[in-house]
Structure formats: structure tokens, C-alpha cells
Design a protein around this motif. Structure first.
Motif, PDB file in Angstrom:
ATOM      1  N   ALA A 169      14.505  -3.632  -1.109  1.00 57.49           N
ATOM      2  CA  ALA A 169      15.139  -4.242   0.063  1.00 57.49           C
ATOM      3  C   ALA A 169      14.094  -4.814   1.018  1.00 57.49           C
ATOM      4  N   LEU A 170      12.959  -4.127   1.146  1.00 58.00           N
ATOM      5  CA  LEU A 170      11.902  -4.581   2.058  1.00 58.00           C
ATOM      6  C   LEU A 170      11.325  -5.938   1.647  1.00 58.00           C
ATOM      7  N   GLU A 171      11.432  -6.239   0.359  1.00 57.24           N
ATOM      8  CA  GLU A 171      10.890  -7.518  -0.126  1.00 57.24           C
ATOM      9  C   GLU A 171      11.864  -8.664   0.066  1.00 57.24           C
ATOM     10  N   SER A 202       3.065  -0.176  -2.608  1.00 52.22           N
ATOM     11  CA  SER A 202       1.953  -1.112  -2.750  1.00 52.22           C
ATOM     12  C   SER A 202       2.473  -2.518  -3.040  1.00 52.22           C
ATOM     13  N   SER A 203       3.536  -2.573  -3.849  1.00 54.59           N
ATOM     14  CA  SER A 203       4.157  -3.865  -4.160  1.00 54.59           C
ATOM     15  C   SER A 203       4.723  -4.513  -2.897  1.00 54.59           C
ATOM     16  N   VAL A 204       5.302  -3.678  -2.000  1.00 51.39           N
ATOM     17  CA  VAL A 204       5.827  -4.198  -0.730  1.00 51.39           C
ATOM     18  C   VAL A 204       4.698  -4.802   0.101  1.00 51.39           C
ATOM     19  N   LEU A 205       3.578  -4.099   0.165  1.00 57.81           N
ATOM     20  CA  LEU A 205       2.443  -4.573   0.967  1.00 57.81           C
ATOM     21  C   LEU A 205       1.928  -5.914   0.482  1.00 57.81           C
ATOM     22  N   SER A 206       1.976  -6.133  -0.820  1.00 62.11           N
ATOM     23  CA  SER A 206       1.426  -7.373  -1.374  1.00 62.11           C
ATOM     24  C   SER A 206       2.471  -8.477  -1.499  1.00 62.11           C
ATOM     25  N   SER A 207       3.700  -8.193  -1.021  1.00 53.77           N
ATOM     26  CA  SER A 207       4.770  -9.187  -1.112  1.00 53.77           C
ATOM     27  C   SER A 207       4.673 -10.191   0.030  1.00 53.77           C
ATOM     28  N   LEU A 233      -3.744   3.556  -5.467  1.00 52.10           N
ATOM     29  CA  LEU A 233      -2.591   2.684  -5.740  1.00 52.10           C
ATOM     30  C   LEU A 233      -2.217   1.890  -4.494  1.00 52.10           C
ATOM     31  N   LEU A 234      -2.207   2.556  -3.344  1.00 57.03           N
ATOM     32  CA  LEU A 234      -1.835   1.898  -2.095  1.00 57.03           C
ATOM     33  C   LEU A 234      -2.852   0.819  -1.713  1.00 57.03           C
ATOM     34  N   SER A 235      -4.114   1.105  -1.982  1.00 58.51           N
ATOM     35  CA  SER A 235      -5.185   0.172  -1.608  1.00 58.51           C
ATOM     36  C   SER A 235      -5.080  -1.150  -2.364  1.00 58.51           C
ATOM     37  N   ALA A 236      -4.460  -1.114  -3.566  1.00 60.97           N
ATOM     38  CA  ALA A 236      -4.251  -2.360  -4.308  1.00 60.97           C
ATOM     39  C   ALA A 236      -3.386  -3.324  -3.498  1.00 60.97           C
ATOM     40  N   GLY A 237      -2.400  -2.758  -2.762  1.00 61.04           N
ATOM     41  CA  GLY A 237      -1.569  -3.580  -1.886  1.00 61.04           C
ATOM     42  C   GLY A 237      -2.324  -4.058  -0.665  1.00 61.04           C
ATOM     43  N   LEU A 238      -3.172  -3.193  -0.115  1.00 61.56           N
ATOM     44  CA  LEU A 238      -3.973  -3.572   1.054  1.00 61.56           C
ATOM     45  C   LEU A 238      -4.922  -4.714   0.742  1.00 61.56           C
ATOM     46  N   PRO A 261      -4.080 -10.641  -0.193  1.00 66.74           N
ATOM     47  CA  PRO A 261      -4.126 -11.545   0.979  1.00 66.74           C
ATOM     48  C   PRO A 261      -2.763 -11.699   1.655  1.00 66.74           C
ATOM     49  N   GLN A 262      -1.669 -11.277   0.965  1.00 66.05           N
ATOM     50  CA  GLN A 262      -0.323 -11.353   1.540  1.00 66.05           C
ATOM     51  C   GLN A 262      -0.048 -10.181   2.498  1.00 66.05           C
ATOM     52  N   CYS A 263      -0.860  -9.143   2.418  1.00 60.14           N
ATOM     53  CA  CYS A 263      -0.606  -7.939   3.196  1.00 60.14           C
ATOM     54  C   CYS A 263      -0.767  -8.204   4.694  1.00 60.14           C
ATOM     55  N   LYS A 264       0.263  -7.834   5.471  1.00 61.65           N
ATOM     56  CA  LYS A 264       0.232  -8.069   6.922  1.00 61.65           C
ATOM     57  C   LYS A 264       0.171  -6.764   7.716  1.00 61.65           C
TER      58      LYS A 264
END
Length: 805
Positions: free
Chosen positions: A671-673, A698-703, A725-730, A733-736
Motif C-alpha cells: 500500500a505504501l508504494e 527496503s523495497s518501500v524505501l527504494s520505491s 537488508l534495510l540499507s539496500a533501500g537506503l 537514489p529514490q529513497c527520501k
């Protein structure tokens, strides 16, 4: 042999607190899940919240039954953790436990009880011991008896005050030690003992304030208990037992019930003792006089009583002599400076270096603690190192407020602002400073400071205060300023504290207005101002009655509701309440923006009812807190479905201390995406998340479509693998993301390396990173510090432990 050592430990236990050991004890409750939540709120706020809660369906347990196998449990209980705020009775409970064993009243299957405090262990943090050597060091009788092996004995180790621990407890990198005769650092020794590597047959009891509970991994603790303080019958029983004069005890109980501030504070046993000390003295000296109604009055009288004791007991003075001498004034002024400066640093325990910083030498400190024994305490371990503290945090805060007041009156210096010669009004600046505090750590100090501004209270301190101020006009300005602040969109906790501040200033006008409307039945036809709405919330949350349903329509002045936020935290809400609130959310007339339902037993059925309101296109809710509501995957599915139906308004969702499971997190992450979602804050602290959950987040962070700015994952067992795993999202470049809380997540140097890599790959957004109560080590801090030096890095706040960069 056993009887001999019981006599030794009987002496140790009785030396702890002989006054309280044979009085009343607060109940222990078994709590579910892990080592508990990290609660950074001021502990008086926690007590106020507890006082509003109805009895929960948790199991009470007698302290002598702590290590007995509960019904339905197969595995024996090895390690028990007991949580509770400062002064609630944790240490006294351990002393009572030891005393009952020593006197043959309980736990007679135990051969030895070895009570330790972290204050004593801190002194040994640079030294090395084996477990046998440590026991011999603290309990030389065991060495004299030739006991050098404990494997064949039934033993309980008590470790009191984990929140004061200065040892390095690393539950990931520590080498495995199973030989009780092999030496290592005290931190490694304790870590192996807690993990069960060392002396697995021993039982452990650890006490702590809630904020530090997560230093011990959940898998190392078999049972978590909580000391809640006195309930209503125990408060009354305390005063009846303490005061043999029945008329006096009835008078005191009746008086406390009439004062909400005093009534709340009496959940703390130490405050009951302070109250009894003061009121007994006042009732002895006069008949029919006014008794203290506010906290400030109570603490002023307490200080005066202690000054009188010093004058008569130590100076040989008479009852009628002035009780403030130049010497006692200097003592209190020095203690006030110590209290304030150490409160600023978050220190409640003081070592010699802390005293030196405040201009107090160790000899003077010993004199102070010897004279003002009920205010300032010197504690000594089994060696010469001394530790000092005030008898309770609230006493430190009162003396700190007194120091701030004296400094301003005597020199015009305002310690509550950085620019100490600012033209901003003194008390207004103090209000602003307290409101800026995220965790409310200045709330009680502000109440005391405003109380000290009253001339009536200053007269009570005549002799200590060399001058008083005619402050009626200033106080009126302060009252108006506080009312203006109450009209603003503050959190319920901050609003409640401001109402308590008004009480300290003897102003109850806002509350009286609402009470008149309620009693006259005119509230439903009267348009309330924002400040009056806040007063209504204060009355509701201060009520002793359980809140079942609150009908907004009943109190609305017209079809439009002016009520923008509503807090129903810990109000024992039913499904019927959820249905009523759902109706409010879907009402076109409702302007509700902020709804706090945390710590209610909503469960999935209640969330499903609530979600029907969230689905409505009329719903304008921006903030929803469902922390601690027993929500599982099914409830998360209802929320995700509702928010997919109406995604445009909600900005903040708090699901901390629930059980969403992997599937629930996946549904919420999907839903967050959704690009229509505006959710920028998600709190999932203490949700026992799995590794796959971190993959989904992590997928949400990179969305690219996610608007998430603030993510709280504190008190989850992420470990280094989860952080990776979380750091992959951080790194995306999409991570806000701007704020990330990983407090109490069992992160070590390896996890810090992953975070540092993520920051270097995408340094432009993250502003705040909380790594408190983890184990980064020096190497981990160096890696993060190097990332901070990147010119593109915007990180301005890095937290670990009590230190904030």
C-alpha cells in the motif's frame, strides 16, 4: 552453612531500607513479549498514563513466586526482568525478596542469593574477574568458607539497576565463556552469565527502568514483570499503616483524593512517604490550617521539614529557632546547582567527577548526605568508591527548579535559555523550553518553577530565599501565555502538563468553565474555543471513570466539529466505541485530524470496525496511533484495504507494539508504494519483525512512488542482517527517508558498516539516525563518523546511548 549465610544476607537486606522493608509492597505484573518497549517519556507522564488505565487482563505475581514454573509452561524460568519507573519500588522489592529468604519465610530451596547493583559493578569496569572471584570480592564470607565452586548449589543472582549500567554488554561479539574460574572483563562476565553460557543452572533477576530494558535481548529473558506502583487500596493502606492516628490518616487520604496532582504522584511509594512526612508534621503543629494542594507546596514543606530536622538534630537548636542557617542555605544552593547541571546531562547518579564539576568536593558531599539524609544519599559498595544520588528524580527536579529560580532572582541570569540575558519573559521562556522537549524531561521542573513564582510559596521558603518578588502581574501574564499555548495544536501530553502548570499557579479557570458547561447541560449548544476543547480533554483524561464511548455530536456546538485531535490512549475502549468512532470519521461534519487509540484492547475486530470509517471519502484523518492494540495480520489487512480505498489524507500511522507478522508488513508495504498515498511517517517499534519484513520495507524505501520520510523500527531484533537488508533501500537514489530510528535493535559494528555504506551511496536525504541502546563499538562509530564527513551528507543528528551528535 546455609543458615550462616542467610544471617549475613539478612543484614545486607535490612541495611538497604529498613523503613520500607516491612511496609507495603507494590504488585508485580507479568507482561507479554520481549523485554518491553523503549519509552522515552518523562516517567511522571508514564505514571499519569498508568493512572488512567483500567486494570488490564495481565497476571499479577507474588515476588516469592518469581522463579516458580507457571501453569502451562514446560521450560523452567531462569531469567526474570522487572521494569518500573524511578522510585516505584524495584530495589526495595529485591531487598524484601532477599530478606524473606534470609529469615526463612520463602524460597528455602535456594542455597545462595547474591544481590549486586550495577552502581557497584560500574566501578570494576576496567578490571578482570572470574565469576568465582567476583562473588568472593563482594561476599568474602564465601571465600572464607572455602567455597570455590557453585555448580552444585541452587543460586539466584540479583542485578539491580540495569539503567545505571556503564559496562559494555555486547551480546553478539562477546566470546563464549563457560568456566566460572576463568577471568575476563566484568561486562563479558555478565553477558555470558545472562546468555546462559556461564553457570546455566543459576537463576537471574534483573531490574531496570523501562528505557533501558532492551539492552538485554528478548531471547535471554524468560519472563518480564512490571512494578506498577500503589493502586488505590494500597495508597490508603500505606497511610493507615504509616500513621497510627486514625483521624490523621483519614484526613490525609481525603485531602490527597481532592488534589489530582498529589493523587497521581501517590502511585510512587517514595512520594507517599514524602506526603506522609509533610502532612504528619503539619497536622501535628496546627489544627484546621490549609494543607498543601500542589506539588510545589508539598516539596517546599518537605524541604522545610528536613531543614528543621538538621537544625534540631545536628545543630542543637530548638523547635522555635529559625531553621535556615547560612550553612544549610549553602548546602541547599550547592545541591540545587548539582541537581540542575546533572539533570541537563540526564544524570541521576553522580560520581566524584560529577560533583567536582559542580564545585562540590567529596568531603562536602559526604557532609550533605549525612545531614540531609532524606534528600541526598551517599551509597557505598563493598569498597571505598562512593556514589551519590537524590532520593527520587522529582526531588532532583524540584531542587533544580529552585536553583533556576534563585539564579534569576539574585542575578537576573535565565538558565532556561542559551542567551541568558535575553529580554524574553523568564517564565514564558521556561514554558517554551519545556514544550520543545521531545520526551517531556522538563515537564516537572517547569511545574515546580512556576509554583515557585507564587509569593505565597516564596514566603514558605523565607530564610532560604533572601528576597521575594511581588509577582501577581507577572503570573497573570504567564497564565495568559500558557492559555495561548494550550490553544495551539499541542500533543495531549504537553497540553495536560500545561494544565498542571496552571494548577501550580492557582488558576483553574479553563477547567471550571467546562465543568460549568457539563453540569448545566449547556455544552452541547455552546461553541468551544480550542483551549476549551483542550480543557474538556484534560477533564476526561483526568476522570477516574472508565471511558466507554465519547459522543462528539453531544458536545458539538453545531454541525461542524471544532475538535481536531482526540486522545483515547489506555481508556479500555470496547468494540461499540470503535463503531462510534468510525461513524465520526465518516461524518462530513467531523474535522477530526488526529486520533490516538494506543494501548486499548481493540484487536483485529475493533480495527475492522474503525477501518470502515477510514474508507470513507469524508474521512480527513491525518494521524492515527494504534500502538499496543493487539493487532495482527488480519487487522493490518483491514487497514491496508481501507487506506487503499481512501489514501489521500493519512500522513502518520503508528502500529508499534503490535503483531503484524510478515504478511501484515507485506500488505502495508504494498500500500505504501501506491503513488496516491501521502503517508510520510510509519512507526513499527517493538513489532517482532522478521528478516522478510525488512526486505519488504527496503523495497518501500527504494520505491519512487513512496512518500515515506520517517520510519521507526526501534526495539525490533533486526541485528546486523536486518540492517543490511534495510540499507539496500537506503542506498537507492529514490529513497527520501529523513528520520530512521533503530534504537534497541541489537546492532553491532557490522550493521554500522552497512549503514555507513548506505549513507555514502545516497547521502542527500537522511537527517536523523537513532542508534541508541545498540552495540556499535568504537569501530562502528568511526565508520559512521567518516560517512558524516561527506560534504553531501545532511545527517545532523546521530544518537547512540545518551549521547547526541
Amino acid at each position: 552453612m546455609k543458615k550462616k549465610f542467610q544471617c549475613v544476607f539478612e543484614g545486607i537486606a535490612k541495611a538497604g531500607n529498613p523503613t520500607l522493608l516491612n511496609e507495603i509492597y507494590t504488585e508485580l505484573y507479568i507482561t507479554e513479549g520481549g523485554t518491553g518497549e523503549l519509552n522515552e517519556e518523562h516517567e511522571v507522564r508514564q505514571i499519569e498514563a498508568a493512572s488512567r488505565k483500567a486494570d488490564r487482563a495481565e497476571t499479577s505475581i507474588r515476588q516469592e513466586e518469581l522463579f516458580q514454573l507457571p501453569a502451562g509452561r514446560q521450560e523452567p524460568i531462569r531469567t526474570v526482568m522487572t521494569k518500573g519507573v524511578a522510585g516505584i519500588g524495584k530495589t526495595v522489592l529485591t531487598q524484601k525478596f532477599t530478606l524473606d529468604w534470609a529469615e526463612g519465610k520463602a524460597n528455602q530451596n535456594i542455597h545462595f542469593i547474591f544481590p549486586f547493583t550495577f552502581r557497584e559493578l560500574n566501578v570494576l569496569k576496567e578490571e578482570k574477574f572470574s565469576l568465582v572471584e567476583l562473588v568472593h570480592h563482594f561476599f568474602p564470607e564465601t571465600k572464607a568458607a572455602g567455597i570455590s565452586s557453585f555448580e552444585d548449589f541452587q543460586i539466584i543472582f540479583i542485578f539491580d539497576g540495569l539503567d545505571e549500567c556503564q559496562l559494555f554488554l555486547d551480546f553478539h561479539k562477546t566470546w563464549i565463556l563457560n568456566d566460572p574460574r576463568k577471568s575476563t572483563s566484568v561486562g563479558d562476565l555478565l553477558t555470558n552469565l545472562i546468555r546462559g553460557n556461564l553457570l546455566p543452572s543459576a537463576r537471574l533477576w534483573i531490574t531496570t527502568r523501562p528505557a533501558a530494558a532492551n539492552q538485554i535481548p528478548a531471547e535471554c529473558v524468560d519472563m518480564v514483570t512490571e512494578v506498577r506502583g500503589f493502586n488505590e487500596p494500597q495508597k490508603e493502606e500505606y497511610f493507615r499503616k504509616r500513621l497510627r492516628n486514625k483521624r490523621q490518616s483519614r484526613s490525609i487520604i481525603s485531602h490527597i483524593k481532592r488534589s489530582r496532582s498529589l493523587h497521581i504522584m501517590c502511585h510512587i511509594p517514595v512520594f507517599c512517604w514524602i506526603t506522609a512526612t509533610v502532612l504528619e508534621d503539619l497536622l501535628k503543629r496546627r489544627e484546621g490550617g490549609e494543607l498543601p494542594k500542589s506539588l510545589t507546596e508539598m516539596y517546599i514543606h518537605f524541604l522545610v521539614v528536613q531543614a528543621k530536622v538538621k537544625k534540631i538534630k545536628y545543630d542543637g537548636g530548638a523547635e522555635t529557632d529559625p531553621h535556615w542557617s547560612p550553612e544549610s542555605r549553602k548546602m541547599i544552593e550547592s545541591l540545587g546547582k548539582l541537581a540542575f547541571e546533572q539533570l541537563q546531562k540526564g544524570n541521576l547518579i553522580f560520581y566524584e567527577s560529577d560533583l567536582t564539576e559542580c564545585g562540590i568536593d567529596i568531603r562536602a558531599a559526604s557532609v550533605y548526605s549525612g545531614v540531609f539524609t532524606q534528600i541526598f544519599r551517599e551509597e557505598r559498595g563493598l569498597y571505598q568508591d562512593k556514589v551519590f544520588c537524590f532520593i527520587h528524580l522529582s526531588v532532583q527536579e524540584f531542587l533544580a527548579a529552585l536553583h533556576v529560580h534563585l539564579t534569576f532572582i539574585n542575578s537576573g541570569v535565565n538558565l532556561m535559555v542559551e542567551d541568558q540575558k535575553t529580554s524574553v519573559q523568564f517564565y514564558q521562556s521556561a514554558v517554551n523550553k519545556a514544550l520543545q522537549s521531545r520526551n517531556g524531561h522538563l515537564d516537572l521542573l517547569l511545574r515546580f518553577l512556576l509554583g515557585l513564582s507564587l509569593q505565597t510559596n516564596q514566603i514558605l521558603l523565607r530564610g532560604l530565599l533572601t528576597q521575594t518578588e511581588n509577582s501577581s502581574q507577572t503570573n497573570q501574564k504567564t497564565v495568559r501565555y500558557i492559555k495561548e499555548k494550550i490553544s495551539e495544536n499541542l500533543s495531549a501530553e504537553k497540553s495536560i502538563n500545561l494544565f498542571h502548570c496552571l494548577n501550580e499557579l492557582n488558576d483553574g479557570s479553563l477547567v471550571e468553565e467546562i465543568q460549568q458547561f457539563l453540569s448545566s447541560g449547556r455544552l452541547s449548544t455552546h461553541e468551544l474555543s480550542p483551549a476549551q476543547w483542550s480543557a474538556l480533554v484534560f477533564i476526561l483524561l483526568s476522570s477516574d471513570e472508565d471511558l466507554e464511548v465519547f459522543d462528539l455530536k453531544k458536545y458539538s456546538a453545531s454541525e461542524e466539529s471544532y475538535f481536531l485531535f482526540f486522545r483515547l490512549s489506555g481508556c479500555n475502549l470496547s468494540e461499540r466505541s470503535c463503531a462510534a468512532l468510525s461513524s465520526v470519521l465518516s461524518s462530513q461534519a467531523s474535522s477530526l485530524r488526529d486520533l490516538d487509540l494506543s494501548n486499548n484492547n481493540l484487536q483485529d475486530s475493533g480495527v475492522k470496525l474503525l477501518s470502515a470509517g477510514l474508507e470513507s471519502s469524508q474521512c480527513k484523518l491525518e494521524t492515527l496511533s494504534l500502538s499496543g492494540c493487539l493487532i495482527t495480520e488480519e487487522g493490518c489487512a483491514s487497514l491496508a484495504s481501507a487506506l487503499n480505498s481512501n489514501p489521500s489524507h493519512l500522513r502518520e500511522l503508528d502500529l508499534s507494539y503490535n503483531h503484524p507478522g510478515e504478511a501484515g508488513i507485506k500488505l502495508l508495504s504494498a500500500a505504501l508504494e501506491d503513488p496516491h498515498w501521502r503517508l510520510d511517517t510509519l512507526r513499527l517499534g517493538g513489532c517482532n519483525l522478521s528478516e522478510r519484513s525488512f526486505t519488504a520495507l527496503s523495497s518501500v524505501l527504494s520505491s519512487q512512488s513512496s512518500s515515506l520520510r520517517d520510519l521507526d523500527l526501534s526495539n525490533n531484533n533486526l541485528g546486523d542482517s536486518g540492517v543490511k537488508l534495510l540499507s539496500a533501500g537506503l542506498e537507492s537514489p529514490q529513497c527520501k527517508l529523513e528520520t530512521l530510528s533503530l534504537s534497541g535493535c541489537l546492532i553491532t559494528e557490522e550493521g554500522c558498516a552497512s549503514l555507513a555504506s548506505g549513507l555514502k551511496s545516497n547521502p542527500s536525504h537522511l537527517r536523523e539516525l537513532d542508534l541508541s541502546y545498540n552495540h556499535p563499538g568504537e569501530a562502528g562509530i568511526k565508520l559512521l563518523s567518516a560517512a558524516l564527513e561527506d560534504p553531501d551528507c545532511r545527517l545532523d543528528t546521530l544518537r547512540y546511548g545518551e549521547i547526541c551528535f
